[in-house]
Motif scaffolding. Structure first.
Motif, PDB file in Angstrom:
ATOM      1  N   ARG A  75      29.620  27.863  64.550  1.00 50.38           N
ATOM      2  CA  ARG A  75      30.790  27.240  65.163  1.00 50.38           C
ATOM      3  C   ARG A  75      31.815  28.229  65.725  1.00 50.38           C
ATOM      4  N   GLU A 124      35.218  26.786  57.153  1.00 49.41           N
ATOM      5  CA  GLU A 124      35.710  25.459  57.514  1.00 49.41           C
ATOM      6  C   GLU A 124      36.852  25.060  56.594  1.00 49.41           C
ATOM      7  N   GLY A 139      40.313  22.424  60.748  1.00 51.54           N
ATOM      8  CA  GLY A 139      39.691  23.283  61.744  1.00 51.54           C
ATOM      9  C   GLY A 139      38.898  24.415  61.128  1.00 51.54           C
ATOM     10  N   ASP A 197      33.783  26.710  68.856  1.00 52.42           N
ATOM     11  CA  ASP A 197      33.146  25.607  69.576  1.00 52.42           C
ATOM     12  C   ASP A 197      33.879  24.285  69.371  1.00 52.42           C
ATOM     13  N   GLN A 198      35.048  24.321  68.736  1.00 57.18           N
ATOM     14  CA  GLN A 198      35.873  23.125  68.555  1.00 57.18           C
ATOM     15  C   GLN A 198      36.897  23.088  69.679  1.00 57.18           C
TER      16      GLN A 198
END
Length: 218
Positions: free
Chosen positions: A146, A159, A163, A183-184
């Motif tokens: 991520r 994590e 976020g 990638d968020q």
């Protein structure tokens, strides 16, 4: 040893000891928990199968590679990284993995105060962790998922409730600037933490310079 060749222990000579160890650990855990449900059992440098019987490991994580695998596979475990005299990269490893530090200065014969610069650096890392405990202490370590980091640094992603956080670790003798992105899509800004410095807000994605044998976190 792994095998026991005694002839007076009530087992076949040459039998393995693991089965009996499993039996006795299960018994010990039942007995102590019956007296005090909060009693915790600890083992030194334990193997993964022992986590079903022991609550805390006295671990060291001195290997130069491969340490991410167990941490990612069993994120619920809390282990320690051994930090010897002036072993900055071991402190950095603990920070990246979200693990505790086992300070072993001069073979446990002296305190970390024998290395004042290292003590100050560890203190700086701890301050960063305490500033973001939901990510850097109690977050879930997901290895490099991520996030994308371009540059000559190691990194680990955590994590949290709102976020992600990434820890950058420069193991080399030179400064390196890296590009960091997540990638968020809704992560458009973050807080940059460097040891010994005040936090700063950064726009994402961003470029971060990490000094030799030091860390940074976003």
């Amino acid at each position: 040893g792994l095998f026991c060749y005694a002839t007076d222990h009530g087992h076949k000579p040459g039998a393995g000891q693991v089965d009996k160890l499993v039996e006795r650990l299960a018994w010990l855990r039942r007995e102590v928990r019956a007296i005090n449900p909060e009693f915790m059992l600890c083992g030194e440098e334990i193997q993964d199968w022992l986590f079903q019987y022991l609550d805390l490991p006295y671990s060291r994580y001195r290997l130069n590679e491969g340490y991410q695998v167990f941490r990612y596979t069993f994120p619920e475990t809390k282990e320690n990284v051994a930090v010897a005299a002036y072993s900055y990269d071991q402190a950095n490893k603990s920070f990246m993995l979200g693990l505790g530090m086992d300070i072993e200065v001069w073979g446990l014969k002296k305190s970390v105060l024998a290395c004042p610069e290292l003590a100050d650096y560890i203190g700086d890392i701890v301050k960063i962790r305490r500033a973001q405990p939901d990510y850097l202490i109690n977050g879930r370590y997901i290895d490099t998922l991520r996030a994308k980091v371009e540059g000559n640094v190691c990194y680990g992603v955590h994590e949290g409730p709102q976020g992600l956080a990434v820890v950058l670790w420069n193991q080399t003798d030179e400064s390196h600037t890296c590009q960091v992105s997540f990638d968020q899509a809704d992560l458009q800004k973050g807080l940059l933490y460097l040891p010994g410095a005040a936090e700063t807000e950064v726009a994402l994605p961003c470029a971060v310079t990490v000094e030799p044998h030091r860390v940074a976190a976003i």
